[in-house]
Design a protein around this motif. Structure first.
Motif, mmCIF file in Angstrom:
data_model
loop_
_atom_site.group_PDB
_atom_site.id
_atom_site.type_symbol
_atom_site.label_atom_id
_atom_site.label_comp_id
_atom_site.label_asym_id
_atom_site.label_seq_id
_atom_site.Cartn_x
_atom_site.Cartn_y
_atom_site.Cartn_z
ATOM 1 N N THR A 97 0.800 -1.234 0.000
ATOM 2 C CA THR A 97 0.000 0.000 0.000
ATOM 3 C C THR A 97 0.828 1.278 0.000
ATOM 4 O OG1 THR A 97 -0.110 0.115 2.419
ATOM 5 C CG2 THR A 97 -1.766 -1.227 1.294
ATOM 6 N N GLY A 98 2.082 1.211 0.469
ATOM 7 C CA GLY A 98 2.882 2.429 0.594
ATOM 8 C C GLY A 98 2.714 3.130 1.926
ATOM 9 N N TYR A 99 1.780 2.678 2.750
ATOM 10 C CA TYR A 99 1.582 3.272 4.079
ATOM 11 C C TYR A 99 2.549 2.657 5.079
ATOM 12 C CZ TYR A 99 -2.967 5.161 2.558
ATOM 13 O OH TYR A 99 -3.967 5.832 1.923
ATOM 14 N N GLN A 134 -7.012 0.927 -2.010
ATOM 15 C CA GLN A 134 -6.334 2.120 -2.512
ATOM 16 C C GLN A 134 -4.961 2.235 -1.864
ATOM 17 O OE1 GLN A 134 -8.535 5.714 -1.849
ATOM 18 N NE2 GLN A 134 -7.413 6.879 -3.368
ATOM 19 N N ARG A 135 -3.963 2.521 -2.692
ATOM 20 C CA ARG A 135 -2.613 2.719 -2.164
ATOM 21 C C ARG A 135 -2.464 4.170 -1.671
ATOM 22 N NH1 ARG A 135 -0.581 -1.995 -4.590
ATOM 23 N NH2 ARG A 135 -1.291 -2.245 -6.750
ATOM 24 N N LYS A 136 -1.368 4.426 -1.006
ATOM 25 C CA LYS A 136 -1.110 5.771 -0.511
ATOM 26 C C LYS A 136 -1.002 6.763 -1.659
ATOM 27 C CE LYS A 136 1.997 8.321 2.588
ATOM 28 N NZ LYS A 136 3.192 8.225 3.461
ATOM 29 N N ASP A 152 -2.746 -8.524 -3.060
ATOM 30 C CA ASP A 152 -2.970 -7.781 -4.307
ATOM 31 C C ASP A 152 -3.188 -8.803 -5.420
ATOM 32 O OD1 ASP A 152 -2.868 -6.262 -6.586
ATOM 33 O OD2 ASP A 152 -1.069 -5.150 -6.032
#
Length: 811
Positions: A289-291, A333-335, A365
């Motif tokens: 996710t990038g979070y 939703q990704r960051k 994913d």
């Protein structure tokens, strides 16, 4: 006992065979304030009185009026009832004193005796007995405390610098003595040096070790706590505690494993509190996710992860649900703001009181899976070799055309085309040249028809062309002649130029032939007739060919008699596991040996059987014979095998099939896990009853596999919902490996899809080592084909299984 008056209230039993002495003693005791419960004259009566009456002390003579001595009776009374005994005897010889000592008396008085002497002896005996009772109660409390703490007490007495005497108190508390080497026998060999080092180099130590109370018992993890003490006389003693921590160690080990999984798994994991506030996330979550963990701690996943929030009823319903978990696809939703599809699993965690404590959310994913599905969905309608449609496309086009047909729009025409002489070219020039020829022919067919018409390849060198809006059969004849001329044009291959011809069967929909299956049967019958008449021609389905169709019905009727006449046989072909280099199973294949026609190929009679009830009887017979042969192999000591049995769509729609399967396994005592059912993709297009039947079969432990994968079933999005364990890649995708790039990509896509869905993969039709190596490189775990063996009769297969060197075949 707090006072003399309290002592005087005790109840006493007199055991004396001389009545005068007994009476005198009774009067003396009563004068002192004691209660005399009874006077008896022998040991047997004393034991009975001790059992029946509440007695605090027994005054026992040793030589009584029966063969049982007082010392014998005293020993029994102490062991059974714990009542203290005070001996009153005129004998003081060594033997009598030794026998009295063995019974652990609370005193020994020599006759004659004075009143005050008796009183003093009784008071001392009762006081000592009370102290013993307190000590035993204290020891019992210590024992219970040690049991609750899962601890034992041990004590070592060193004799030299090296050798130690040890006293170990187990549960229940019991001191035993043994030297250090004897103790170390009970400690795991890998832990013994640590104990030796700790004892010799530290005043105090704590050491976890694996300990077994008795030789041969299972080792358990314990903690040893110890200190070394020195006395003034030079003696040294090591005193300590042994604490059983086995369950705690195993729990810690599980926590370490769970932590390793949490940090290393490729799936994103979020752990929230009962209010769905994020407590912790794993590295995979941040990677997907990038979070970071700081970005999301304390937040609700619906606020930052889910593109669409779960409904307000979702979590309360999840908590109240008996299973407490949910799985499904959801948009995330990704960051960066990018959306991606995810397969998510949400489950609840309850505390010991059954109250909600946490939610655990895992997700993966599946964007790559969706892309693979899209590619496979496209390939599902397309013949990979020629680029025209396949069987799935054929059925779709014909059914849609028949459904939309009106009198004004005309009829549906079907041309069933087979290349004459193709097999010779394929056998003499090679498969690659044959494939090139098929591609050229497919292009010519497309150029010879209208844009709205459809060309499909249904296998080998067989093509079907579907025309819509046909007004007369003459229109079909014109197209057929055009196709024959197109085929006759010479074809320049890689090395030489060749010429082939074609045979075509034609049918046009009419009131008597207006279903998909009927059109294909009729066109196939017309094609057969064209070939019979000399090839390089077309033939239209008419009354005469209808009679031919009736002949096929006679074949169907013969099929029903084939079982009764013993014309059917089951042969087996090995299924090889590449990872273990062994035969993990065999596929059961039905063969028909007709009395007059000889061996009739399965591709000739199975399609006919599937269109009638005959397939139900044949399928049941094949299942039963397969289980019978498996039982014979098991009884003969053949290593455990899985027998894979083909099941048709007609069998699955039969409501009694599950009961038949269970009864057959029970009859031959076959474990469910050793039977696998292979179902073609076409069969999966049946109604929900079939899917429920598959679920029921899977829960029974029987394995399920999809056969001929990639050639028939189009709804790949439902594949993840089906209860299958294994997928069999159709031989048409294996045949041209590793030369054909399209086949490689198709196999790669199938492998990726199956890996995501945790399905095993078997490749059919493996005939050479080049194919084997390519499949192994793509990650295929199981193979089947002539590279190992052709189908064999059961008795030959049993011998082959005992003798085959699979590892050598794989090299």
């Amino acid at each position: 006992m707090n006072s003399h008056s309290t002592l005087r209230s005790y109840r006493i039993l007199i055991v004396e065979d001389e009545k005068v002495t007994a009476l005198d003693l009774k009067l003396t005791l009563e004068d002192l304030g004691y209660t005399v419960m009874a006077c008896v004259g022998n040991g047997e009566a004393a034991i009975a009185a001790a059992e029946d009456q509440d007695i605090d002390l027994i005054l026992m003579d040793i030589h009584l009026d029966t063969a049982m001595l007082g010392t014998e009776a005293a020993k029994i009374i102490m062991q059974r009832f714990g009542i203290p005994v005070l001996f009153l005897s005129a004998y003081t010889d060594d033997q009598t004193l030794e026998e009295a000592s063995d019974s652990l008396p609370y005193g020994y008085m020599v006759k004659p005796f004075e009143k005050r002497e008796v009183d003093a002896a009784i008071r001392i005996a009762l006081t000592r007995h009370h102290a013993d009772l307190e000590l035993r109660r204290s020891e019992e409390r210590l024992r219970l405390a040690l049991e609750a703490a899962r601890m034992s007490i041990w004590e070592w007495t060193p004799e030299t610098d090296i050798e130690l005497q040890v006293a170990v108190q187990h549960t229940p508390p019991q001191l035993i003595s043994e030297n250090l080497d004897d103790l170390l026998v009970n400690i795991h060999p890998d832990d013994r040096d640590k104990i030796r080092q700790q004892i010799t180099s530290h005043h105090r130590f704590q050491q976890p070790v694996r300990f077994s109370k008795h030789e041969g018992n299972e080792y358990r993890w314990v903690e040893l706590f110890a200190s070394l003490f020195r006395w003034e006389n030079g003696d040294r003693r090591v005193i300590g505690v042994l604490h059983d921590v086995h369950e705690r160690y195993l729990a810690d080990e599980q926590l370490r494993q769970a932590n390793a999984v949490f940090n290393s798994t490729s799936e994103g994991i979020l752990i929230t509190d009962s209010q769905r506030r994020v407590l912790n996330v794993n590295p995979a979550f941040s990677h997907i996710t990038g979070y970071s963990q700081e970005d999301v701690r304390g937040k609700n996943p619906d606020e930052f992860l889910h593109a669409r929030r779960h409904s307000d009823q979702f979590y309360p319903r999840l908590v109240s649900d008996a299973q407490g978990h949910w799985s499904g696809e959801i948009a995330c939703q990704r960051k960066s703001g990018e959306f991606f599809p995810a397969w998510e699993h949400v489950c609840t965690v309850l505390n010991d009181d059954g109250e909600l404590q946490n939610f655990v959310i895992t997700f993966s994913d599946i964007a790559e899976l969706r892309r693979a599905e899209k590619n496979l969905a496209t390939l599902a309608y397309m013949d990979a070799l020629t680029g025209v449609g396949n069987r799935v496309r054929l059925e779709q086009v014909v059914r849609e055309a028949l459904a939309d047909r009106t009198e004004a729009q005309g009829n549906v025409g079907v041309l069933y085309l087979d290349l004459d002489g193709f097999k010779l070219i394929n056998d003499t020039l090679g498969h690659s040249e044959g494939d090139l020829l098929l591609r050229v022919m497919a292009d010519r067919f497309k150029q010879s028809i209208r844009e709205e018409d459809t060309v499909v390849r249904i296998g080998g060198d067989e093509f079907v062309i579907v025309l819509t809006g046909v007004e007369h059969e003459d229109n079909l004849k014109v197209v057929a002649e055009k196709l024959l001329l197109a085929v006759q044009e010479p074809v320049t291959l890689s090395r030489e130029k060749v010429e082939v011809s074609a045979s075509i069967g034609i049918v046009m929909s009419r009131p008597s032939v207006q279903e998909y299956e009927e059109l294909l049967k009729a066109a196939d019958t017309a094609l057969f007739e064209a070939k019979r008449r000399g090839k390089n021609r077309y033939c239209i389905y008419d009354f005469a060919l209808a009679m031919e169709f009736n002949e096929r019905l006679r074949i169907e009727r013969n099929l029903k008699q084939a079982i009764r006449k013993g014309e059917l046989a089951v042969e087996f072909q090995p299924l090889v596991d590449l990872h273990s280099a062994r035969v993990y199973g065999v596929e059961a294949l039905c063969r028909w040996y007709h009395d007059e026609l000889g061996m009739i190929p399965p591709d000739r009679f199975i399609p006919i059987a599937e269109q009638s009830d005959a397939i139900v009887d044949i399928g049941a017979w094949v299942l039963r014979e397969s289980c019978r042969e498996l039982r014979r192999w098991m009884d003969a000591g053949v290593p455990e095998l899985v027998v894979s049995v083909n099941v048709s769509a007609r069998q699955l729609t039969d409501s009694s099939f599950s009961e038949l399967l269970t009864a057959t396994l029970t009859e031959f005592n076959i474990p469910a896990a050793q039977i696998e059912l292979e179902i073609t993709e076409t069969a999966l297009q049946a109604n929900d009853h079939v899917l429920r039947q598959l679920e029921h079969i899977r829960k029974s432990g029987v394995g399920l596999a999809i056969d001929d994968f990639g050639t028939g079933y189009s709804s790949l999005s439902r594949l993840k919902e089906l209860p299958f364990d294994r997928v069999k890649i159709d031989r048409s995708f294996v045949r041209d490996l590793p030369q054909d790039a399209n086949d490689i990509e198709i196999c790669r896509a199938i492998m990726a899809l199956c890996q995501v869905l945790h399905l095993r993969v078997t490749a059919e039709g493996v005939e050479n080592h080049d194919q084997l190596e390519m499949l192994r490189e793509l990650g295929c775990c199981c193979i089947q084909g002539y590279l190992f063996s052709r189908p064999m009769r059961p008795e030959l297969m049993a011998d082959w299984l005992q003798q085959a060197d699979i590892r050598a075949m794989l090299e």
